[in-house]
Scaffold this motif. Structure first.
Motif, mmCIF file in Angstrom:
data_model
loop_
_atom_site.group_PDB
_atom_site.id
_atom_site.type_symbol
_atom_site.label_atom_id
_atom_site.label_comp_id
_atom_site.label_asym_id
_atom_site.label_seq_id
_atom_site.Cartn_x
_atom_site.Cartn_y
_atom_site.Cartn_z
ATOM 1 N N VAL A 89 -30.797 25.929 39.367
ATOM 2 C CA VAL A 89 -31.523 24.902 38.614
ATOM 3 C C VAL A 89 -30.665 23.646 38.537
ATOM 4 O O VAL A 89 -29.450 23.727 38.290
ATOM 5 C CB VAL A 89 -31.849 25.401 37.189
ATOM 6 C CG1 VAL A 89 -32.706 24.383 36.460
ATOM 7 C CG2 VAL A 89 -32.554 26.748 37.235
ATOM 8 N N ARG A 90 -31.277 22.497 38.791
ATOM 9 C CA ARG A 90 -30.553 21.228 38.630
ATOM 10 C C ARG A 90 -30.808 20.745 37.203
ATOM 11 O O ARG A 90 -31.967 20.660 36.766
ATOM 12 C CB ARG A 90 -31.008 20.196 39.643
ATOM 13 C CG ARG A 90 -30.238 18.863 39.567
ATOM 14 C CD ARG A 90 -30.391 18.083 40.853
ATOM 15 N NE ARG A 90 -29.716 18.778 41.961
ATOM 16 C CZ ARG A 90 -29.804 18.400 43.236
ATOM 17 N NH1 ARG A 90 -30.533 17.353 43.566
ATOM 18 N NH2 ARG A 90 -29.182 19.070 44.171
ATOM 19 N N VAL A 91 -29.724 20.462 36.485
ATOM 20 C CA VAL A 91 -29.851 20.071 35.084
ATOM 21 C C VAL A 91 -29.059 18.798 34.817
ATOM 22 O O VAL A 91 -28.081 18.497 35.503
ATOM 23 C CB VAL A 91 -29.346 21.191 34.133
ATOM 24 C CG1 VAL A 91 -30.128 22.475 34.349
ATOM 25 C CG2 VAL A 91 -27.850 21.439 34.301
ATOM 26 N N ALA A 92 -29.517 18.083 33.809
ATOM 27 C CA ALA A 92 -28.738 16.974 33.250
ATOM 28 C C ALA A 92 -28.058 17.516 32.004
ATOM 29 O O ALA A 92 -28.709 18.055 31.114
ATOM 30 C CB ALA A 92 -29.659 15.802 32.912
ATOM 31 N N ARG A 93 -26.724 17.382 31.977
ATOM 32 C CA ARG A 93 -25.936 17.961 30.878
ATOM 33 C C ARG A 93 -24.780 17.029 30.566
ATOM 34 O O ARG A 93 -23.937 16.789 31.427
ATOM 35 C CB ARG A 93 -25.429 19.347 31.272
ATOM 36 C CG ARG A 93 -24.586 20.051 30.212
ATOM 37 C CD ARG A 93 -23.945 21.308 30.744
ATOM 38 N NE ARG A 93 -24.927 22.305 31.146
ATOM 39 C CZ ARG A 93 -24.603 23.425 31.823
ATOM 40 N NH1 ARG A 93 -23.344 23.663 32.160
ATOM 41 N NH2 ARG A 93 -25.547 24.285 32.144
ATOM 42 N N GLY A 94 -24.780 16.520 29.371
ATOM 43 C CA GLY A 94 -23.667 15.684 28.923
ATOM 44 C C GLY A 94 -23.421 14.483 29.815
ATOM 45 O O GLY A 94 -22.275 14.133 30.079
ATOM 46 N N PRO A 140 -28.376 25.631 26.243
ATOM 47 C CA PRO A 140 -29.328 24.925 25.378
ATOM 48 C C PRO A 140 -29.067 23.423 25.457
ATOM 49 O O PRO A 140 -27.917 22.979 25.466
ATOM 50 C CB PRO A 140 -29.030 25.488 23.985
ATOM 51 C CG PRO A 140 -28.390 26.816 24.236
ATOM 52 C CD PRO A 140 -27.619 26.667 25.519
ATOM 53 N N GLY A 141 -30.099 22.651 25.526
ATOM 54 C CA GLY A 141 -29.923 21.221 25.629
ATOM 55 C C GLY A 141 -29.958 20.692 27.043
ATOM 56 O O GLY A 141 -30.043 19.473 27.254
ATOM 57 N N ASP A 142 -29.893 21.568 28.034
ATOM 58 C CA ASP A 142 -30.010 21.133 29.433
ATOM 59 C C ASP A 142 -31.385 20.528 29.655
ATOM 60 O O ASP A 142 -32.390 21.044 29.179
ATOM 61 C CB ASP A 142 -29.836 22.315 30.385
ATOM 62 C CG ASP A 142 -28.380 22.727 30.557
ATOM 63 O OD1 ASP A 142 -28.145 23.819 31.123
ATOM 64 O OD2 ASP A 142 -27.477 21.973 30.135
ATOM 65 N N THR A 143 -31.424 19.419 30.405
ATOM 66 C CA THR A 143 -32.713 18.859 30.845
ATOM 67 C C THR A 143 -32.946 19.331 32.268
ATOM 68 O O THR A 143 -32.108 19.095 33.148
ATOM 69 C CB THR A 143 -32.680 17.325 30.811
ATOM 70 O OG1 THR A 143 -32.433 16.897 29.474
ATOM 71 C CG2 THR A 143 -34.007 16.751 31.293
ATOM 72 N N LEU A 144 -34.070 20.011 32.483
ATOM 73 C CA LEU A 144 -34.369 20.547 33.811
ATOM 74 C C LEU A 144 -34.861 19.431 34.726
ATOM 75 O O LEU A 144 -35.774 18.670 34.361
ATOM 76 C CB LEU A 144 -35.433 21.642 33.712
ATOM 77 C CG LEU A 144 -35.086 22.827 32.797
ATOM 78 C CD1 LEU A 144 -36.206 23.860 32.812
ATOM 79 C CD2 LEU A 144 -33.771 23.463 33.194
#
Lengths: 282, 146
Positions: free
Chosen positions: B33-38, B51-55
């Motif tokens: 999964v590609r996520v936006a994190r921090g 938790p908090g990852d944007t997919l």
């Protein structure tokens, strides 16, 4: 060297035996051997091979041995020495395991030599079951192994994947599957996300043949039963919804083809059940 | 019919079906999964989501050291399983298998076995509201981890 001067045949009562009258007996000398070839997919199978020989001295002697073919659907051969004389009969039957229709194919052959053996005759071939023998002499059936006319209906229960993993089912080596239906449930965890499963079919090299996602998302904390099958007119849920139908044409999938899911927004706690496939296998 | 637990993927299966026909397990691929994190964009396995990852997108890749019990059709290895992977645990039934799993430290990591580690990924726009999560990469054998 003709028969009159060859000591092997001089005064040979076997050649004059009534056991040979009207038979399809095969004469074998010390270099000829019996070879049993088996293509089998049933685990724990044991086959008993027995028959009769007419020896040169006119006596009839039985032969009897047991073989345990593997269940990998590959041709495995078993060789047994024969006495010099004539093969009068041979029969192959199961003594352990339960071969069904088209699961166990048997060849009764004669070979010359062991190392680098030359196959010199096929005496009989066919499928053996708990009620059907492969026997010589007898009329050889027209169909060999591996064609659609010899298909076996199967309900294949696949692997229950770990949590957060997709299902994946490969067509076994040397087999072809006509896929009629696949059923699997997806239970989503409490993690909020919109899951959307897709069914995919690839060939043994990874080339994509079929890729169809559901038209709906599945929220957290739900269980839906996905039905992939031919005969569905449209994609969509039933009224409850308990099940979801995904149409697919009737496909003939060769060995190594893979049927799997790929789920958008799959979460670590989501759980697929073991897929159950209804296939015709040959 | 014996029950097995695959140490390469955490899957459970029976060695034969109800008709006695041999079953050949092969591990599924891993979902990435590609996520936006921090403020960063990462490709992570499903089990490495936080938790908090944007997919942003997803795809599947081949599982490292996957098990494949389907046999080689020809060649010097004819009849042998294609790949043993990390092996299996085997027992007569699920209850005995559960006991065996609890006693095997490697079993706990089996589900995420063979998954790639989190890695930086190119910046990827988030899907528009209401739009399905997009697949990453072209639908080719190489990109899909065949």
């Amino acid at each position: 060297m003709d028969a009159e001067s060859d000591d092997r045949y001089a005064d040979c009562p076997g050649a004059l035996s009534p056991a040979l009258i009207g038979t399809q007996a095969f004469y074998v000398d010390g270099a000829d051997h019996l070879q049993i070839g088996v293509v089998n997919s049933v685990a724990g199978l044991t086959l008993r091979v027995s028959g009769r020989q007419l020896l040169l001295d006119g006596t009839i002697t039985p032969f009897d041995f047991t073989i345990a073919p593997p269940s990998n659907s590959l041709l495995t051969t078993f060789e047994e020495s024969l006495a010099q004389g004539w093969i009068l009969s041979c029969t192959v039957r199961p003594t352990a395991g339960t071969p069904g229709q088209s699961t166990t194919f048997v060849l009764i052959q004669l070979i010359r030599g062991f190392q680098g053996a030359l196959e010199v005759a096929t005496l009989q071939q066919g499928f053996v079951t708990t009620t059907q023998r492969v026997r010589f002499p007898g009329e050889m059936p027209g169909a060999g192994a591996g064609g659609p006319s010899t298909a076996t209906a199967r309900m294949v229960v696949g692997t229950t994947p770990g949590a957060g993993a997709e299902i994946s089912q490969a067509v076994p080596t040397s087999k072809t599957w006509r896929l009629h239906q696949l059923g699997v449930s997806l239970t989503t965890s409490a993690t909020v996300a919109n899951r959307r499963p897709a069914f995919r079919i690839k060939d043994a090299l990874g080339n994509l043949l079929y890729d169809l996602a559901t038209a709906d998302n599945f929220a957290a904390g739900t269980t839906i039963f996905l039905n992939l099958g031919d005969g569905f007119g449209s994609i969509g849920p039933d009224a409850a919804p308990v099940g979801y139908r995904c149409p697919i044409p009737l496909l003939a999938l060769p060995a190594g083809a893979v049927i799997s899911t790929l789920t958008a927004a799959l979460q670590a706690g989501d759980q697929y059940s073991a897929p159950v496939l209804n296939v015709e296998e040959y | 019919m014996a029950r097995r637990f695959c140490l390469s993927c955490g899957g459970r299966y029976s060695t034969t079906d109800a008709a006695g026909i041999q079953y050949f397990h092969s591990c599924p691929p891993v979902v990435v999964v590609r996520v936006a994190r921090g403020g960063a964009t990462l490709d992570v396995a499903v089990h490495d989501q936080e938790p908090g990852d944007t997919l942003l997108g997803f795809r599947d890749v081949a599982r490292a050291n996957a098990r494949d019990e389907n046999v080689m059709a020809s060649g010097p290895e004819q009849g042998k399983p294609k790949h043993e992977g990390h092996g299996v645990l085997e027992a007569d039934d699920d209850a005995a298998l559960d006991t065996l799993i609890a006693q095997t430290p490697a079993a706990a990591a089996a589900v995420s076995q063979g998954a790639p580690k989190p890695a930086p990924a190119p910046a990827t726009p988030a899907p528009a509201a209401g739009q399905p999560l997009p697949r990453l990469g072209p639908f080719s054998a190489a990109a899909d981890g065949a």
